[in-house]
Design an enzyme around this catalytic site. Structure first.
Site, PDB file in Angstrom:
ATOM      1  N   GLY A 236       2.902   0.953   3.279  1.00 44.01           N
ATOM      2  CA  GLY A 236       3.184   1.627   2.002  1.00 44.01           C
ATOM      3  C   GLY A 236       2.962   3.123   2.109  1.00 44.01           C
TER       4      GLY A 236
ATOM      5  N   GLY B  51       4.299   5.728  -0.446  1.00 45.36           N
ATOM      6  CA  GLY B  51       3.897   5.594  -1.856  1.00 45.36           C
ATOM      7  C   GLY B  51       3.036   6.738  -2.362  1.00 45.36           C
TER       8      GLY B  51
ATOM      9  N   ASP C 275       6.740   1.787   6.133  1.00 42.96           N
ATOM     10  CA  ASP C 275       7.194   1.464   4.770  1.00 42.96           C
ATOM     11  C   ASP C 275       8.545   0.776   4.889  1.00 42.96           C
ATOM     12  OD1 ASP C 275       7.600   1.468   1.912  1.00 42.96           O
ATOM     13  OD2 ASP C 275       6.180   3.132   1.817  1.00 42.96           O
ATOM     14  N   ILE C 276       9.113   0.372   3.713  1.00 43.25           N
ATOM     15  CA  ILE C 276      10.398  -0.340   3.764  1.00 43.25           C
ATOM     16  C   ILE C 276      11.594   0.610   3.651  1.00 43.25           C
ATOM     17  CG2 ILE C 276       9.656  -2.635   3.007  1.00 43.25           C
ATOM     18  CD1 ILE C 276      10.396  -1.809   0.147  1.00 43.25           C
TER      19      ILE C 276
ATOM     20  N   ASN D 190       8.365  -4.279   6.619  1.00 42.10           N
ATOM     21  CA  ASN D 190       8.204  -5.049   5.395  1.00 42.10           C
ATOM     22  C   ASN D 190       6.951  -5.883   5.613  1.00 42.10           C
ATOM     23  OD1 ASN D 190       8.254  -6.945   3.369  1.00 42.10           O
ATOM     24  ND2 ASN D 190      10.496  -7.117   3.381  1.00 42.10           N
TER      25      ASN D 190
ATOM     26  N   TYR E 241      -0.201  -8.362 -10.878  1.00 45.54           N
ATOM     27  CA  TYR E 241      -0.775  -7.335 -10.000  1.00 45.54           C
ATOM     28  C   TYR E 241      -2.309  -7.471  -9.995  1.00 45.54           C
ATOM     29  CZ  TYR E 241      -2.257  -2.496  -8.864  1.00 45.54           C
ATOM     30  OH  TYR E 241      -2.866  -1.383  -8.342  1.00 45.54           O
TER      31      TYR E 241
ATOM     32  N   LYS F 236      -4.799  -8.612  -6.893  1.00 42.38           N
ATOM     33  CA  LYS F 236      -5.862  -7.737  -6.386  1.00 42.38           C
ATOM     34  C   LYS F 236      -7.240  -8.398  -6.531  1.00 42.38           C
ATOM     35  CE  LYS F 236      -3.449  -4.238  -4.946  1.00 42.38           C
ATOM     36  NZ  LYS F 236      -3.500  -3.771  -3.553  1.00 42.38           N
TER      37      LYS F 236
ATOM     38  N   ILE G 289      -4.206   7.176 -10.808  1.00 45.61           N
ATOM     39  CA  ILE G 289      -4.324   8.355  -9.936  1.00 45.61           C
ATOM     40  C   ILE G 289      -3.314   9.422 -10.361  1.00 45.61           C
ATOM     41  CG2 ILE G 289      -4.174   9.208  -7.558  1.00 45.61           C
ATOM     42  CD1 ILE G 289      -5.016   6.423  -6.626  1.00 45.61           C
TER      43      ILE G 289
HETATM   44  C1  AKB Z   1      -1.192   0.753 -12.325  1.00 45.02           C
HETATM   45  O1  AKB Z   1      -1.122   1.366 -13.402  1.00 45.02           O
HETATM   46  O2  AKB Z   1      -0.674  -0.351 -12.134  1.00 45.02           O
HETATM   47  C2  AKB Z   1      -1.989   1.376 -11.194  1.00 45.02           C
HETATM   48  C3  AKB Z   1      -3.401   0.902 -11.183  1.00 45.02           C
HETATM   49  C4  AKB Z   1      -4.335   1.275 -12.255  1.00 45.02           C
HETATM   50  O3  AKB Z   1      -3.772   0.196 -10.281  1.00 45.02           O
HETATM   51  N1  AKB Z   1      -1.955   2.800 -11.294  1.00 45.02           N
END
Ligand code: AKB
Length: 316
Positions: free
Chosen positions: A10, A13, A36-37, A51, A141, A145, A171
Site C-alpha cells: 500500500g 496510499g 502497490d496495485i 496485490n 474495516y 482491524k 490522519i
Molecule cells: C477512516 O476514516 O476509515 C480512517 C481511519 C480512522 O482508520 N482514516
C-alpha cells in the site's frame, strides 16, 4: 552482516507514500521496496506491483529482495469498505493472516500493522477512550482491524513474531490524499478552502473525532518500530492521540486564514460511522511504554497545512 531490506504494501496510499520517503531517508533508497496495485504518482526508488491477496508474488518479493521488515499498509478504509464488505474482509484480513504466516516462515524480523480508532464501536466509552475497552466495531474495516489485532497478539505469543501496531486516528497531511475513510473530510476541507472557498461536509457540525498530523503519525510509526522489543509491551495495537476537533472547530481555525470560507453540512452514512468512534483517546500506554509524544496541536497543524499546501498548489 548487510542490513536487510524493508517492504511496504500500500505504498501509494496516504500513509505509505509519506512513510516510504522517511524510511528511505533513514535506511537509504535502495533498501526500501515500495509495492502497490497501481503505478505510483512519483517515480523514485524501487517499486513493484503487488496485490496483497497474491501470496505467491509476496513470497517471491520477500525472497528476491531479502526482506527483513514489512509495513503492511494496504487496506480498504471504513467508508469504502461498507460498499463491498466481502472484498474488504479479504483485502484487510484474509491477506493479513497470510502475511503473518509468511512472516514467520521467512523469519521476518519486524512487522508493522496499522490499526485504527475504527476498532472501537458504539459500546465503547467515547471520551478519553482507554486502551482496553469493549470493542464491537460497526464497520467491516473496523471488524477486520480488530480481528487483525487479535492475530497480532496470537502470533507474538505463539511464534514470537515481532509484530507492532498503532491505532491511528484520522490522519491529516498536505503530502497525500486519503481515500475512502470517514475522517477524510479533515483533509479535503483544506483543499476546498484554497480552491473553492466552500466545503460541503458529510458530518454534522458537532461530531468530534480524534485526529493526528501526518508528521506525528509518521514519527509514531518510526518510534514504535525502533523501540527496543521489551518496551513494546502490547502487541495488538497501541492507542495514540494528538488532537481532536469537530467540523465547526476546524472551520473556525480555517477562517483565521480564509475569513470568507463557507461550510455547509449534509450528513450522510459516514456520520453514523463517526458517531460510533471515540471523540478522544487515552494514549497513556504508548506514552509510558515507548515514550510517544505528539508535536502538533490544532493551530500548529492548520498553519503548517496551509503553508505547505499553498506552496505546492502554486507550483502546479
Ligand atoms: C477512516 O476514516 O476509515 C480512517 C481511519 C480512522 O482508520 N482514516
Amino acid at each position: 552482516m548487510a542490513e536487510k531490506t524493508i517492504l511496504i504494501t500500500g505504498a501509494n496510499g496516504q500513509i505509505g507514500s509519506v512513510l516510504a520517503k522517511r524510511l528511505a531517508k533513514i535506511h537509504g533508497e535502495d533498501r526500501i521496496i515500495k509495492t502497490d496495485i497501481s503505478q505510483p504518482e512519483e517515480e523514485w526508488g524501487i517499486f513493484e506491483f503487488l496485490n496483497v491477496i497474491d501470496t505467491d508474488s509476496l513470497v517471491e518479493l520477500i525472497e528476491t529482495y531479502d526482506i527483513g521488515e514489512i509495513y503492511h499498509l494496504a487496506a480498504i478504509l471504513s467508508a469504502n469498505g461498507e460498499r463491498n464488505p466481502r472484498i474488504t474482509w479479504n483485502v484487510n484480513l484474509a491477506s493479513y493472516l497470510n502475511m503473518l504466516h509468511i512472516a514467520v516462515e521467512h523469519k521476518i524480523e519486524k512487522l508493522f500493522f496499522p490499526s485504527t480508532i475504527a476498532v472501537f464501536g458504539p459500546t465503547t466509552p467515547r471520551e478519553n477512550t482507554a486502551q482496553d475497552v469493549p470493542l464491537l466495531p460497526s464497520t467491516v474495516y473496523g471488524m477486520s482491524k480488530a480481528t487483525g489485532e487479535m492475530w497480532n497478539q496470537y502470533f507474538y505469543d505463539q511464534y514470537g513474531l515481532d509484530v507492532r501496531s498503532i491505532r491511528y486516528p484520522g490522519i491529516i497531511g498536505y503530502q497525500s490524499l486519503p481515500g475512502g475513510g470517514t475522517t477524510d473530510y479533515a483533509v479535503e476541507i483544506f483543499h476546498a478552502a484554497i480552491d473553492h472557498g466552500v466545503f460541503d461536509c458529510y458530518l454534522n457540525h458537532d461530531t468530534r473525532l480524534p485526529m493526528i498530523y501526518m508528521e506525528d503519525a509518521i514519527n509514531a510509526t518510526i518510534d514504535i518500530m525502533q523501540a527496543p522489543s521489551e518496551q513494546v509491551k502490547l502487541r495488538y495495537g497501541y492507542n495514540i492521540s494528538a488532537v481532536n476537533f469537530t467540523p465547526e472547530e476546524i472551520t473556525a481555525e480555517i477562517r483565521r486564514h480564509y475569513p470568507g470560507f463557507k461550510m455547509n453540512y449534509t450528513p450522510d452514512y459516514r456520520e453514523q460511522i463517526a458517531r460510533s468512534w471515540p471523540s478522544s483517546i487515552d494514549d497513556s500506554a504508548a506514552k509510558n511504554d515507548w515514550q510517544w509524544q505528539p508535536k502538533y496541536d490544532l493551530t500548529q497543524m492548520v498553519d503548517d497545512m496551509f503553508t505547505n499546501l499553498t506552496k505546492s498548489k502554486s507550483h502546479v
